[in-house]
Design a protein around this motif. Sequence first.
Motif, PDB file in Angstrom:
ATOM      1  N   ASP A 569      64.834   8.372  -1.253  1.00  0.00           N
ATOM      2  CA  ASP A 569      64.680   7.568  -2.460  1.00  0.00           C
ATOM      3  C   ASP A 569      63.436   8.053  -3.191  1.00  0.00           C
ATOM      4  O   ASP A 569      62.299   7.688  -2.839  1.00  0.00           O
ATOM      5  CB  ASP A 569      64.545   6.090  -2.109  1.00  0.00           C
ATOM      6  CG  ASP A 569      65.722   5.577  -1.281  1.00  0.00           C
ATOM      7  OD1 ASP A 569      66.838   6.059  -1.515  1.00  0.00           O
ATOM      8  OD2 ASP A 569      65.502   4.705  -0.412  1.00  0.00           O
ATOM      9  N   LEU A 574      66.074   6.601  -8.511  1.00  0.00           N
ATOM     10  CA  LEU A 574      66.497   7.979  -8.257  1.00  0.00           C
ATOM     11  C   LEU A 574      66.642   8.195  -6.766  1.00  0.00           C
ATOM     12  O   LEU A 574      65.682   8.012  -5.992  1.00  0.00           O
ATOM     13  CB  LEU A 574      65.478   8.968  -8.841  1.00  0.00           C
ATOM     14  CG  LEU A 574      65.781  10.452  -8.614  1.00  0.00           C
ATOM     15  CD1 LEU A 574      67.119  10.840  -9.254  1.00  0.00           C
ATOM     16  CD2 LEU A 574      64.652  11.327  -9.171  1.00  0.00           C
ATOM     17  N   HIS A 575      67.850   8.595  -6.348  1.00  0.00           N
ATOM     18  CA  HIS A 575      68.165   8.800  -4.940  1.00  0.00           C
ATOM     19  C   HIS A 575      68.839  10.167  -4.792  1.00  0.00           C
ATOM     20  O   HIS A 575      69.754  10.501  -5.559  1.00  0.00           O
ATOM     21  CB  HIS A 575      69.092   7.701  -4.428  1.00  0.00           C
ATOM     22  CG  HIS A 575      68.667   6.326  -4.823  1.00  0.00           C
ATOM     23  ND1 HIS A 575      67.756   5.597  -4.108  1.00  0.00           N
ATOM     24  CD2 HIS A 575      69.029   5.559  -5.888  1.00  0.00           C
ATOM     25  CE1 HIS A 575      67.570   4.426  -4.689  1.00  0.00           C
ATOM     26  NE2 HIS A 575      68.332   4.380  -5.776  1.00  0.00           N
ATOM     27  N   VAL A 576      68.414  10.951  -3.819  1.00  0.00           N
ATOM     28  CA  VAL A 576      69.011  12.264  -3.562  1.00  0.00           C
ATOM     29  C   VAL A 576      69.435  12.327  -2.101  1.00  0.00           C
ATOM     30  O   VAL A 576      68.908  11.605  -1.241  1.00  0.00           O
ATOM     31  CB  VAL A 576      68.033  13.415  -3.887  1.00  0.00           C
ATOM     32  CG1 VAL A 576      67.696  13.434  -5.380  1.00  0.00           C
ATOM     33  CG2 VAL A 576      66.746  13.285  -3.066  1.00  0.00           C
ATOM     34  N   TYR A 577      70.408  13.194  -1.821  1.00  0.00           N
ATOM     35  CA  TYR A 577      70.868  13.322  -0.438  1.00  0.00           C
ATOM     36  C   TYR A 577      71.471  14.705  -0.210  1.00  0.00           C
ATOM     37  O   TYR A 577      71.902  15.388  -1.154  1.00  0.00           O
ATOM     38  CB  TYR A 577      71.891  12.245  -0.098  1.00  0.00           C
ATOM     39  CG  TYR A 577      73.212  12.366  -0.829  1.00  0.00           C
ATOM     40  CD1 TYR A 577      74.271  13.111  -0.299  1.00  0.00           C
ATOM     41  CD2 TYR A 577      73.410  11.753  -2.059  1.00  0.00           C
ATOM     42  CE1 TYR A 577      75.481  13.239  -0.956  1.00  0.00           C
ATOM     43  CE2 TYR A 577      74.613  11.865  -2.734  1.00  0.00           C
ATOM     44  CZ  TYR A 577      75.644  12.600  -2.185  1.00  0.00           C
ATOM     45  OH  TYR A 577      76.842  12.736  -2.854  1.00  0.00           O
ATOM     46  N   LEU A 611      72.938  13.529  -6.213  1.00  0.00           N
ATOM     47  CA  LEU A 611      71.885  12.796  -6.906  1.00  0.00           C
ATOM     48  C   LEU A 611      72.493  11.557  -7.535  1.00  0.00           C
ATOM     49  O   LEU A 611      73.556  11.632  -8.167  1.00  0.00           O
ATOM     50  CB  LEU A 611      71.242  13.700  -7.970  1.00  0.00           C
ATOM     51  CG  LEU A 611      70.229  13.115  -8.951  1.00  0.00           C
ATOM     52  CD1 LEU A 611      69.238  14.195  -9.382  1.00  0.00           C
ATOM     53  CD2 LEU A 611      70.912  12.539 -10.195  1.00  0.00           C
ATOM     54  N   LYS A 612      71.832  10.419  -7.364  1.00  0.00           N
ATOM     55  CA  LYS A 612      72.255   9.177  -7.996  1.00  0.00           C
ATOM     56  C   LYS A 612      71.056   8.574  -8.719  1.00  0.00           C
ATOM     57  O   LYS A 612      69.984   8.407  -8.101  1.00  0.00           O
ATOM     58  CB  LYS A 612      72.807   8.193  -6.969  1.00  0.00           C
ATOM     59  CG  LYS A 612      74.082   8.687  -6.280  1.00  0.00           C
ATOM     60  CD  LYS A 612      74.688   7.623  -5.390  1.00  0.00           C
ATOM     61  CE  LYS A 612      76.027   8.091  -4.825  1.00  0.00           C
ATOM     62  NZ  LYS A 612      76.711   7.018  -4.047  1.00  0.00           N
ATOM     63  N   SER A 613      71.224   8.242  -9.977  1.00  0.00           N
ATOM     64  CA  SER A 613      70.067   7.796 -10.755  1.00  0.00           C
ATOM     65  C   SER A 613      70.432   6.673 -11.708  1.00  0.00           C
ATOM     66  O   SER A 613      71.539   6.621 -12.249  1.00  0.00           O
ATOM     67  CB  SER A 613      69.485   8.966 -11.553  1.00  0.00           C
ATOM     68  OG  SER A 613      70.430   9.453 -12.501  1.00  0.00           O
ATOM     69  N   ASN A 623      75.253  10.201 -11.971  1.00  0.00           N
ATOM     70  CA  ASN A 623      75.457  10.663 -10.597  1.00  0.00           C
ATOM     71  C   ASN A 623      76.019  12.072 -10.619  1.00  0.00           C
ATOM     72  O   ASN A 623      76.899  12.389 -11.442  1.00  0.00           O
ATOM     73  CB  ASN A 623      76.408   9.730  -9.846  1.00  0.00           C
ATOM     74  CG  ASN A 623      75.830   8.335  -9.665  1.00  0.00           C
ATOM     75  OD1 ASN A 623      74.626   8.137  -9.786  1.00  0.00           O
ATOM     76  ND2 ASN A 623      76.681   7.367  -9.378  1.00  0.00           N
TER      77      ASN A 623
END
Length: 845
Positions: A569, A574-577, A611-613, A623
């Motif tokens: 996070d 903003l979240h990336v994985y 990526l989710k934002s 996303n």
Amino acid sequence: MIRSSASLLCCMLLASVSAPALASAAADQQPVDTTAAAEDAGLGTIVVTATKRETNLQETPISMAVMSTEALKDRHVSSLYDLADGAVPSLRIATFEARQSALTIGIRGIVPLDANQPAREQGVGIYVDGVYMGRQHGLNAALFDIERVEVLKGPQGTLFGRNTEGGALSIVSKAPTGEWGGRVEAGAGNYGGRTANAHINLPSIAGFSIKLDGVIQHQDATTRNPMAGQAGWNYYNRKGGRAAVRWQPTSTITNDFAYDVAKDENTPFYSQLLNFDPNHCVNGTQASQPNCKLPGTNYTDLTGGPVKPLLPGIVVNGDMRMGVADIGVPQQVSVDKTHGFTNTLKWEVSPEIELRSITAWRGVDATQWDNSGGAHRPPLVSPSVGSTAAGCTTASPCTFSRYSLADLRQRQFSQELQAVGTVGSIDYVVGGFYFNEHVSDDAATPSSMGAVAVRNSAGAITGFNYVTVPFCTASTPAFVGSAVNGCSIDRASEVWSKSYAAYGQITWNATDALHITVGGRYTHDDKKGVLHYSRNVNYDTTPPAPSVGYKPLDAKWNRFNPMATVAYDVSNGLHVYAKYATGYRAGGASSRTSNYQAFNPEDVKSYEVGLKSDFWNNRARFNLAGYIMDRKNSQVDISSIQFVGSSSFNNLVTINAPGITKIRGIEADLTVEPIDGLTLNASYAYTYTKIPPVLITATDSAGRRTDVYQNFYIVFTPRNAASGSIDYALPIGSGDTKLKFHFDGNYSQATQAFDQFATKNDSSLIFNGRISLADIGTGNGHSLTLSLWGRNLFNEQYVFRRDPSNSLPGAPTSNVTQGSIANVLGDYGNFNAPRTYGVEASIKF
């Protein structure tokens, strides 16, 4: 009145937007939790259960799309097939050619062509309230009261299991509320369309809450059959009911029981003759006819010609959808009946652990009646106008019009146990799964029409009269179903499948921002199958000769499918994985071959970053995901029509392609709410697929051999696909009444429709719309919603399935160096559904 209303709808929708923006089905969602949506500014929170627990979509490190009740209603989605227009670009749906109630469903290039066989598995898992649907039959039945549809992209082999290489489609029903209330809806549309459904919640009594759902959907044929008393094509009549009971004896125990039953009567899309002898096939050397070439063969000579002329009255039309068939033929509706129960028990033992049990039994009974090809598919009539050849008499008509008949009976039982909870910084899911399935099927393809020659005084044929001919008049064994009763049986098989699995997944929340997930699933599959009939030979009483090579299926497979995800996070918005996942699809055997030819499982490895934002004060959401998938032992099909006398047999061999099939893709979703009440959505999917060429070897009884490298293709998977929508809600007055506008557009690039042919269907661009005056207060807390809807607003016409097999030489038989053009006719295909529109009224109480 409905026609003029539809015109008004188009005009109002076009006036309400300056340009049809491309939109995302993933963002075509309204919040699942309306309370959370009210509390959250902007786009709100979307709750999903992709990890077997309720999580925020934006904080879940899985590429997925969610469609809520409102989104499904705006697109007038009454069955899963209505999502075939591309609402979710990476989700591809097509009907089985012979009937609408069996669906081919694919995600990210994992799309099985013919999973209708009992020993063949799907590549995308379909789940209803957590229960795996073993067959794709009956999937197009009417949807009940749906809370949301989750489209999980990429392999889901750990939590969802086998046959989820491409992903999973999870349908979640609305649960009983325990409070009196409900909704009643009714509507009417063109083509005799009519709908009615009721959803009733009863007050809770002694901890028991009950919810009742009933659905009726009807549409007359969109292609009329000239033969009196016979059904046309693209007809459906669906009825279904569901009763759900929630028992909550304590605050920590919830038990949900549901029983549903549905009946879907339908006919397939009409199969048009798109061209006639497009490859100009003539007798002679193969080298002199470079376009008249069947893939995977190395013929030196073409024989069996000349190509037979068309019967009088046959229409060749590759430009537009036919509203009336050229020749009337017998056509009966196909019927799919589904029924089953689900019991889900949840017990919160402590704050750290919840135990769950999901028990389900389901059944499908299907009969298929498909005469959609009429004279557009072989077998062909030999004598032509002007000929003095004998035959085609009243006593002995020249038969044609292949009637594809089939029966299927499926029963499945599944039991899943789960423990879900959190201990300190660890979130965990562990479980066990058992699945038991029994399926039997049969098929026959009699000719149903006859051509009787009309001759002049010199004996020359001047025309033909068309008459029905008796078919399926013999006696058949008791196990054969009602559709093929009395027929010469092409095939009949029976399969028993058992699957056992144990799985676990833990997420270590190392810090408030860093989350590391690892998991794995061990699966043991046991599949047995027999071929009772092939080409009207009863294998039970007359075992085939050793040269046929028949062998019953008796196979076991074991797999361990691991996964690992690292999610970070970066900020609240903003979240990336990065994710590594695997999946596998079980093997089987083809009942369309005389030797019951077996094939092995296929396996997928997937590498994904995402990526989710959320940004712009939560008014915008973007996303993005990119992935690389490598599939080993891809199951590909080699299909051909083999002719035995006046009948034909669809021979389909499934093989495992050597090497690695490459699937690469990018998915992007954007949602923007620039002002209150206005939501703009856009979604795009790029999918690249490549199957390595396969060496095809053929040898005949004389020892002649050919070796050819053949290309295979992944079907119904466009390189580029996009979807978009615009939604606007305008408050009216001081109450909750709103004037709502919805407009969506969906684009798909042309794709292959069959594994072994480079021939593509057409690209498509479909627009849908809805205008509604919603939540009109009627007193006592009741409200009324009136709506006007349209699908395929501009009546786009495109071929979604194009089959070139009948415009090419036949498959090799006694001589692998010679190809017969005796049954060359032309490409045939199916056009999409025409424009439909209607009005609806809904009362909520």
